[in-house]
Motif scaffolding. Structure first.
Motif, PDB file in Angstrom:
ATOM      1  N   LEU A 166       1.762   9.108 -11.752  1.00 55.99           N
ATOM      2  CA  LEU A 166       0.498   9.780 -11.423  1.00 55.99           C
ATOM      3  C   LEU A 166       0.359  10.066  -9.932  1.00 55.99           C
ATOM      4  O   LEU A 166      -0.595  10.714  -9.500  1.00 55.99           O
ATOM      5  CB  LEU A 166      -0.687   8.922 -11.890  1.00 55.99           C
ATOM      6  N   MET A 167       1.323   9.564  -9.143  1.00 58.77           N
ATOM      7  CA  MET A 167       1.191   9.690  -7.688  1.00 58.77           C
ATOM      8  C   MET A 167       1.097  11.154  -7.283  1.00 58.77           C
ATOM      9  O   MET A 167       0.287  11.533  -6.440  1.00 58.77           O
ATOM     10  CB  MET A 167       2.397   9.039  -7.026  1.00 58.77           C
ATOM     11  N   PHE A 168       1.955  11.969  -7.906  1.00 58.40           N
ATOM     12  CA  PHE A 168       1.870  13.399  -7.684  1.00 58.40           C
ATOM     13  C   PHE A 168       1.916  14.116  -9.013  1.00 58.40           C
ATOM     14  O   PHE A 168       2.757  13.794  -9.840  1.00 58.40           O
ATOM     15  CB  PHE A 168       3.018  13.911  -6.798  1.00 58.40           C
ATOM     16  N   PRO A 169       1.053  15.083  -9.289  1.00 58.67           N
ATOM     17  CA  PRO A 169       0.018  15.577  -8.374  1.00 58.67           C
ATOM     18  C   PRO A 169      -1.301  14.798  -8.428  1.00 58.67           C
ATOM     19  O   PRO A 169      -2.130  14.975  -7.554  1.00 58.67           O
ATOM     20  CB  PRO A 169      -0.207  17.000  -8.892  1.00 58.67           C
ATOM     21  N   HIS A 170      -1.496  13.957  -9.469  1.00 55.63           N
ATOM     22  CA  HIS A 170      -2.851  13.478  -9.759  1.00 55.63           C
ATOM     23  C   HIS A 170      -3.508  12.754  -8.576  1.00 55.63           C
ATOM     24  O   HIS A 170      -4.597  13.124  -8.135  1.00 55.63           O
ATOM     25  CB  HIS A 170      -2.826  12.587 -11.001  1.00 55.63           C
ATOM     26  N   ASN A 203       0.847  -1.185   0.000  1.00 56.27           N
ATOM     27  CA  ASN A 203       0.000   0.000   0.000  1.00 56.27           C
ATOM     28  C   ASN A 203       0.886   1.241   0.000  1.00 56.27           C
ATOM     29  O   ASN A 203       1.607   1.491   0.966  1.00 56.27           O
ATOM     30  CB  ASN A 203      -0.907  -0.030   1.249  1.00 56.27           C
ATOM     31  N   THR A 204       0.829   1.998  -1.080  1.00 55.88           N
ATOM     32  CA  THR A 204       1.694   3.175  -1.180  1.00 55.88           C
ATOM     33  C   THR A 204       1.448   4.141  -0.019  1.00 55.88           C
ATOM     34  O   THR A 204       2.372   4.860   0.393  1.00 55.88           O
ATOM     35  CB  THR A 204       1.460   3.906  -2.524  1.00 55.88           C
ATOM     36  N   LYS A 252       0.318  13.195   1.804  1.00 53.63           N
ATOM     37  CA  LYS A 252       0.438  11.941   2.543  1.00 53.63           C
ATOM     38  C   LYS A 252       0.766  10.755   1.639  1.00 53.63           C
ATOM     39  O   LYS A 252       1.406   9.795   2.065  1.00 53.63           O
ATOM     40  CB  LYS A 252      -0.829  11.653   3.349  1.00 53.63           C
ATOM     41  N   LEU A 253       0.318  10.813   0.388  1.00 55.73           N
ATOM     42  CA  LEU A 253       0.567   9.687  -0.514  1.00 55.73           C
ATOM     43  C   LEU A 253       1.965   9.775  -1.115  1.00 55.73           C
ATOM     44  O   LEU A 253       2.716   8.804  -1.128  1.00 55.73           O
ATOM     45  CB  LEU A 253      -0.484   9.674  -1.632  1.00 55.73           C
ATOM     46  N   SER A 254       2.307  10.952  -1.600  1.00 56.19           N
ATOM     47  CA  SER A 254       3.568  11.111  -2.317  1.00 56.19           C
ATOM     48  C   SER A 254       4.724  11.403  -1.374  1.00 56.19           C
ATOM     49  O   SER A 254       5.880  11.347  -1.778  1.00 56.19           O
ATOM     50  CB  SER A 254       3.435  12.251  -3.330  1.00 56.19           C
ATOM     51  N   GLY A 255       4.417  11.747  -0.116  1.00 57.29           N
ATOM     52  CA  GLY A 255       5.484  12.080   0.819  1.00 57.29           C
ATOM     53  C   GLY A 255       6.028  13.484   0.613  1.00 57.29           C
ATOM     54  O   GLY A 255       7.030  13.868   1.216  1.00 57.29           O
ATOM     55  N   ARG A 256       5.377  14.269  -0.216  1.00 57.37           N
ATOM     56  CA  ARG A 256       5.861  15.639  -0.428  1.00 57.37           C
ATOM     57  C   ARG A 256       5.376  16.544   0.714  1.00 57.37           C
ATOM     58  O   ARG A 256       4.369  16.288   1.348  1.00 57.37           O
ATOM     59  CB  ARG A 256       5.336  16.194  -1.748  1.00 57.37           C
ATOM     60  N   ILE A 293      -7.031  12.375  -3.594  1.00 50.50           N
ATOM     61  CA  ILE A 293      -7.263  12.161  -2.157  1.00 50.50           C
ATOM     62  C   ILE A 293      -7.828  13.430  -1.531  1.00 50.50           C
ATOM     63  O   ILE A 293      -8.809  13.394  -0.780  1.00 50.50           O
ATOM     64  CB  ILE A 293      -5.952  11.759  -1.445  1.00 50.50           C
ATOM     65  N   ALA A 294      -7.225  14.572  -1.881  1.00 51.58           N
ATOM     66  CA  ALA A 294      -7.683  15.843  -1.295  1.00 51.58           C
ATOM     67  C   ALA A 294      -9.133  16.119  -1.687  1.00 51.58           C
ATOM     68  O   ALA A 294      -9.972  16.485  -0.859  1.00 51.58           O
ATOM     69  CB  ALA A 294      -6.767  16.978  -1.753  1.00 51.58           C
TER      70      ALA A 294
END
Lengths: 486, 486
Positions: free
Chosen positions: A245-249, A7-8, A167-171, A254-255
């Motif tokens: 696609l993890m960031f930004p898509h 789970n990413t 939270k998903l991309s860690g940015r 999620i947001a």
């Protein structure tokens, strides 16, 4: 059998527990249809096709939604610039939906060649404008968006004060803002990290719909939140897509969903890694951009030959989906040979003569393959296990090992199930053999001409009759023969 | 070449003059996706595929829109009752779009088997709710619709005072009202002839969208007016469909478009006639309802055997589209034989040896076929002309007539163009021959075994090598041989 997914969201493997077993909701980001399907489309399609097939094999009832982006995806994935589909339409002087339909058809055909099953629902972004407008209304009501000059933007900073953007991309939002070259106040956005939910259309923009804010079009990220909610509900099991696609898509998805629904909607995020070509990132400007048709025909300067769709599929499955994968002629040729060995072994099963005892343990094949696949889709380990059995099948055929009829039946069933049903491979070797038929018939008829020249009428007649029985009609002519299929 | 179309509006053949040559806008009513594609779908699809191919051959740039009805089409084509797709979804316990997607895929596959080209745009009704709402707003503004209890109805009587409701179908409004069993005042409609533009959804109705009038769904007829206007403009060239759609569907389309745009949008209306089965109307209750899959597999009690997709296509093309067409085993078998003769003649062309002079006039083939097709798609006459040439091709092959190389090239080109490009036939005879390959290889290897038994090593080796060159690898075994394709 326990099924584990990396789970990413947590950066670890987790036991997969569906929300409403036996139902599983799966959403995967599909193509933006402004160009021919290429290598970058093949990997997520095949990865999540494997997941779809495996979940069904585990007796889940899967609703698999894979969208088609035909509006709102602007150049450079940004909030400014031209719409990718509309730009192509302008260049080709076509109606945008004509461009979209053409590339949708090309994509579907390519997926069929790759033996990728069609998803349960394949919704188009332009077909869900009303659902996107409804979601924007809710996000506005909940206070996480603002209207500016006919456009609506998501208020990332405000959202980040309550939830966690990144939270998903860690940015980290502060770093993103610091690194941004956008100057606040130069666009309709309040802050550089905000993103568009609805864009007012400029006069030359041809894809446009009425909305409470302006005649315009939805932002790219919104379609996936709106369509996944519509077809899979406010919470669903798995969301997949490429790592790019993890960031930004996906972060924006999620947001959006959290801002609209007040809770997250996705339980397991899965991301396939990228493909490189001879060690380089694939890109149009680098000249190493290869479409699937070019691969299938060999018509590209980097390709030494054509590679069959099943070679591509097998090559992709030979690597774990979270590893990078490098395309090269050597690697593809190796995959081609490997696939050939595997499929030949499957055919060889038919020729094995059973014994009264078995010297092999057929229970291990399916067990070990399924364990590998249920460990976060570890297809390379499953394939290694299959090759272990290729060796054993060849030994059985050579009489170096023995097998009972019952074990042979199980082995054959399990092999077919893993190779064809779950890995989704297909034996295309005898599919296209029009030339082969012609060659074989001509060869036989030349043998017959030879017999006739020796006045061996018995052989000549026998060949003619046997061919007739197979539906090949021979017509003798003074200078040779004609033949045709009945 | 002049192209004439029988325009249902005037009940006569008219010269086709496109609005904006070389562009042609063509709209055809596609399937309601709640069941498997059947014979009734094949005829309009093939009829308008012929039109699409012919117009392209005449160098028009055709934008062909064929819609998919996935919402709003209620049982018995009425304004009350359950939505056909939603009902199927309820029965199968699926999300409606999952049902729609399944049958869309089935329909597309069947069309591919029938060699029906995909249209330029294939829009779904559920994907154009916003466009339908916009059109309702305009019709309301223009005074030809009224809201009643959250639903919106088209005011047929008011429309008929200014325009002519019934002009396409020839029906007379007063008679329709007199014949109606609806009692005014018992529904939300003011008059029995009125029809729904928007329906308020009952609580159990699952397909529903927000609108200015209610949460509901569009009426069936509206999608075609909205989508044809969106993709082909306020006026376009040709609208096609089955004769069963003439009333009420197409009549309502004319009324909607005229009420919204203040002028008619379609210039030429074309309707294909119906199919009967052994002289009876096809219907589920009559037990003579045959799906395309049943036809292709022969799996139906009325079918004596399977009929290939090309047999169905050829059978449909052998009748003029405005004639009724009766399906029977005899008629299909005759079509199968006819198609076989035609395709064999096309293959025979390759075997004809040219002479220094021609005794045949090759200019007549294309000219006469095109004249027939341009006379309101008279495919039966074009096919009769082709059979005239089948006879001549066989004479040429037998040396009873002569032809120069130049004439042979022209004949071959014209024959391919008419048969494959325009009529859209396809030679499937050698496509599926896996068993044939096996049979032929085994036959050759038995000849080789025979040679070996006679110690004729030269022949044995020659056969082995020739097979090897064709990609057939032979492995000798003590009890015979194995072979496999490379």
């Amino acid at each position: 059998m326990d099924f584990k997914i990396y789970n990413t969201l947590d950066r670890k493997k987790e036991l997969f527990v569906p929300l409403n077993p036996p139902f599983v909701g799966l959403y995967v980001c599909g193509p933006t249809v402004y160009g021919d399907p290429h290598l970058g489309h093949a990997r997520p399609a095949i990865t999540f096709d494997l997941l779809f097939r495996l979940l069904q094999n585990l007796n889940y009832k899967v609703r698999y939604v894979r969208n088609i982006t035909d509006v709102g995806h602007l150049e450079n994935d940004s909030d400014e610039g031209e719409d990718k589909v509309a730009k192509k339409a302008r260049l080709e002087q076509l109606e945008p939906m004509e461009v979209a339909q053409y590339y949708i058809n090309r994509y579907r055909d390519a997926m069929k060649y790759l033996n990728v099953l069609p998803p349960s629902i394949e919704p188009q972004a332009s077909g869900h404008i009303i659902e996107q407008i409804e979601m924007i209304k809710v996000i506005l009501e909940n206070g996480y968006a603002y209207e500016s000059n006919g456009s609506v933007y998501f208020d990332v900073e405000k959202y980040n004060r309550k939830f966690h953007y990144g939270k998903l991309s860690g940015r980290v939002l502060e770093e993103m803002i610091a690194a941004s070259r956008d100057l606040d106040g130069q666009s309709d956005k309040r802050h550089s990290a905000d993103f568009a939910l609805w864009k007012k259309a400029s006069p030359e923009h041809i894809m446009r719909w009425n909305s409470p804010w302006s005649v315009g079009f939805p932002g790219w990220h919104l379609e996936c939140s709106a369509m996944s909610t519509k077809y899979l509900g406010e919470q669903f099991d798995i969301h997949g897509g490429g790592m790019d696609l993890m960031f930004p898509h996906h972060e924006c998805e999620i947001a959006q969903s959290t801002a609209a629904l007040k809770h997250e909607s996705v339980r397991y995020w899965m991301h396939n890694n990228m493909i490189t070509i001879n060690g380089q990132k694939m890109g149009k400007s680098l000249g190493n951009f290869i479409t699937l048709e070019e691969l299938f025909t060999g018509n590209h300067k980097l390709l030494e030959k054509a590679y069959a769709p099943m070679t591509i599929r097998f090559f992709i499955l030979q690597a774990h989906y979270r590893s990078t994968l490098d395309f090269s002629n050597e690697a593809l040729s190796a995959a081609e040979k490997g696939l050939d060995r595997l499929l030949k072994a499957v055919s060889t099963l038919k020729k094995i003569k059973p014994s009264s005892e078995s010297t092999v343990d057929v229970s291990s094949l399916k067990k070990e393959c399924m364990e590998a696949l249920c460990d976060d889709l570890n297809s390379p380990i499953a394939i290694a296990q299959l090759f272990e059995w290729v060796r054993i099948i060849n030994q059985l055929h050579e009489g170096e090992q023995k097998i009972t009829q019952e074990d042979l039946d199980k082995l054959s069933n399990d092999m077919h199930e893993i190779v064809f049903d779950i890995l989704g491979l297909r034996d295309d070797s005898i599919a296209d053999n029009q030339n082969l038929v012609s060659g074989l018939v001509d060869m036989i008829l030349n043998i017959r001409l030879d017999a006739k020249s020796k006045k061996d009428w018995a052989t000549s007649d026998k060949i003619r009759n046997e061919l007739q029985n197979m539906g090949v009609v021979v017509k003798d002519r003074k200078d040779g023969y004609d033949w045709e299929l009945e």
